[in-house]
Design a protein around this motif. Structure first.
Motif, short mmCIF file in Angstrom:
data_model
loop_
_atom_site.label_atom_id
_atom_site.label_comp_id
_atom_site.label_asym_id
_atom_site.label_seq_id
_atom_site.Cartn_x
_atom_site.Cartn_y
_atom_site.Cartn_z
N CYS A 13 37.41 -61.96 -90.03
CA CYS A 13 37.38 -63.43 -90.01
C CYS A 13 36.13 -63.98 -90.68
O CYS A 13 36.20 -64.95 -91.45
CB CYS A 13 37.47 -63.95 -88.57
SG CYS A 13 39.07 -63.69 -87.82
N ILE A 14 34.99 -63.38 -90.41
CA ILE A 14 33.73 -63.86 -90.99
C ILE A 14 33.76 -63.76 -92.52
O ILE A 14 33.38 -64.68 -93.22
CB ILE A 14 32.53 -63.07 -90.43
CG1 ILE A 14 32.24 -63.49 -89.02
CG2 ILE A 14 31.29 -63.27 -91.29
CD1 ILE A 14 31.11 -62.72 -88.38
N TRP A 15 34.21 -62.63 -93.01
CA TRP A 15 34.17 -62.39 -94.46
C TRP A 15 35.43 -62.85 -95.16
O TRP A 15 35.55 -62.71 -96.36
CB TRP A 15 33.88 -60.92 -94.75
CG TRP A 15 32.52 -60.54 -94.26
CD1 TRP A 15 32.24 -59.67 -93.24
CD2 TRP A 15 31.27 -61.04 -94.70
NE1 TRP A 15 30.90 -59.60 -93.04
CE2 TRP A 15 30.26 -60.43 -93.92
CE3 TRP A 15 30.88 -61.94 -95.68
CZ2 TRP A 15 28.91 -60.69 -94.10
CZ3 TRP A 15 29.54 -62.21 -95.84
CH2 TRP A 15 28.56 -61.59 -95.07
N GLU A 16 36.37 -63.43 -94.42
CA GLU A 16 37.57 -64.04 -94.98
C GLU A 16 38.32 -63.11 -95.93
O GLU A 16 38.70 -63.50 -97.04
CB GLU A 16 37.22 -65.34 -95.70
CG GLU A 16 36.55 -66.36 -94.81
CD GLU A 16 36.00 -67.54 -95.58
OE1 GLU A 16 36.10 -67.57 -96.83
OE2 GLU A 16 35.45 -68.43 -94.94
N ILE A 17 38.52 -61.87 -95.52
CA ILE A 17 39.27 -60.95 -96.37
C ILE A 17 40.75 -61.22 -96.20
O ILE A 17 41.18 -61.83 -95.23
CB ILE A 17 38.93 -59.47 -96.07
CG1 ILE A 17 39.28 -59.09 -94.65
CG2 ILE A 17 37.47 -59.20 -96.33
CD1 ILE A 17 39.09 -57.62 -94.36
N ASP A 18 41.54 -60.80 -97.17
CA ASP A 18 42.97 -61.08 -97.13
C ASP A 18 43.66 -60.27 -96.03
O ASP A 18 43.10 -59.33 -95.47
CB ASP A 18 43.61 -60.85 -98.49
CG ASP A 18 43.37 -59.46 -99.05
OD1 ASP A 18 42.63 -58.70 -98.41
OD2 ASP A 18 43.92 -59.14 -100.11
N VAL A 19 44.89 -60.66 -95.73
CA VAL A 19 45.60 -60.08 -94.59
C VAL A 19 45.84 -58.57 -94.74
O VAL A 19 45.58 -57.82 -93.79
CB VAL A 19 46.93 -60.84 -94.35
CG1 VAL A 19 47.76 -60.16 -93.28
CG2 VAL A 19 46.64 -62.27 -93.96
N PRO A 20 46.31 -58.06 -95.89
CA PRO A 20 46.52 -56.60 -95.98
C PRO A 20 45.23 -55.79 -95.77
O PRO A 20 45.24 -54.77 -95.08
CB PRO A 20 47.07 -56.39 -97.39
CG PRO A 20 47.69 -57.69 -97.76
CD PRO A 20 46.83 -58.73 -97.09
N ALA A 21 44.13 -56.27 -96.34
CA ALA A 21 42.86 -55.56 -96.15
C ALA A 21 42.41 -55.64 -94.70
O ALA A 21 41.91 -54.66 -94.14
CB ALA A 21 41.79 -56.15 -97.07
N SER A 22 42.60 -56.79 -94.08
CA SER A 22 42.24 -56.95 -92.68
C SER A 22 43.07 -56.04 -91.78
O SER A 22 42.54 -55.42 -90.86
CB SER A 22 42.42 -58.41 -92.27
OG SER A 22 42.14 -58.59 -90.92
N LEU A 23 44.37 -55.97 -92.05
CA LEU A 23 45.22 -55.09 -91.25
C LEU A 23 44.84 -53.62 -91.43
O LEU A 23 44.84 -52.85 -90.48
CB LEU A 23 46.69 -55.30 -91.62
CG LEU A 23 47.29 -56.63 -91.18
CD1 LEU A 23 48.71 -56.76 -91.71
CD2 LEU A 23 47.26 -56.77 -89.68
N GLY A 24 44.52 -53.23 -92.66
CA GLY A 24 44.10 -51.85 -92.90
C GLY A 24 42.79 -51.52 -92.20
O GLY A 24 42.65 -50.45 -91.59
N PHE A 25 41.86 -52.44 -92.27
CA PHE A 25 40.55 -52.24 -91.63
C PHE A 25 40.70 -52.17 -90.11
O PHE A 25 40.14 -51.29 -89.45
CB PHE A 25 39.62 -53.39 -92.04
CG PHE A 25 38.25 -53.30 -91.47
CD1 PHE A 25 37.43 -52.21 -91.75
CD2 PHE A 25 37.74 -54.31 -90.67
CE1 PHE A 25 36.15 -52.13 -91.23
CE2 PHE A 25 36.47 -54.25 -90.16
CZ PHE A 25 35.67 -53.15 -90.43
N THR A 26 41.48 -53.08 -89.55
CA THR A 26 41.70 -53.09 -88.11
C THR A 26 42.54 -51.89 -87.67
O THR A 26 42.32 -51.32 -86.60
CB THR A 26 42.38 -54.41 -87.68
OG1 THR A 26 41.59 -55.50 -88.17
CG2 THR A 26 42.48 -54.51 -86.18
N GLY A 27 43.49 -51.50 -88.51
CA GLY A 27 44.30 -50.31 -88.21
C GLY A 27 43.45 -49.04 -88.17
O GLY A 27 43.64 -48.18 -87.30
#
Length: 75
Positions: A13-27
């Motif tokens: 959220c802070i770095w406003e990355i796109d959804v696929p990258a966010s899902l990969g990082f969180t995954g």
């Protein structure tokens, strides 16, 4: 496990990355957390530590990704 997931979501959220990258990082955070919680042998801990270091490297690279993305979007 919960801490890694929340921290991953917060950084995304802070770095406003796109959804696929966010899902990969969180995954990846979820995989690391589950591995540390359920698999306890020395061999398993070595792989979990390796995956955690990959997660940490991505977390440190996110500000650069954000800056590059914002600069190219502005052009």
């Amino acid at each position: 496990m919960i801490t890694l997931l929340l921290w991953s979501w917060y950084l995304s959220c802070i770095w406003e990355i796109d959804v696929p990258a966010s899902l990969g990082f969180t995954g990846l955070a979820a995989i690391v957390g589950v591995r540390y919680y359920f698999w306890r042998s020395t061999k398993d801990d070595q792989l979990s530590y390796f995956l955690y270091n990959i997660w940490l490297a991505i977390a440190f690279a996110m500000p650069g990704y954000w800056r590059l993305y914002k600069e190219t979007a502005a052009q």
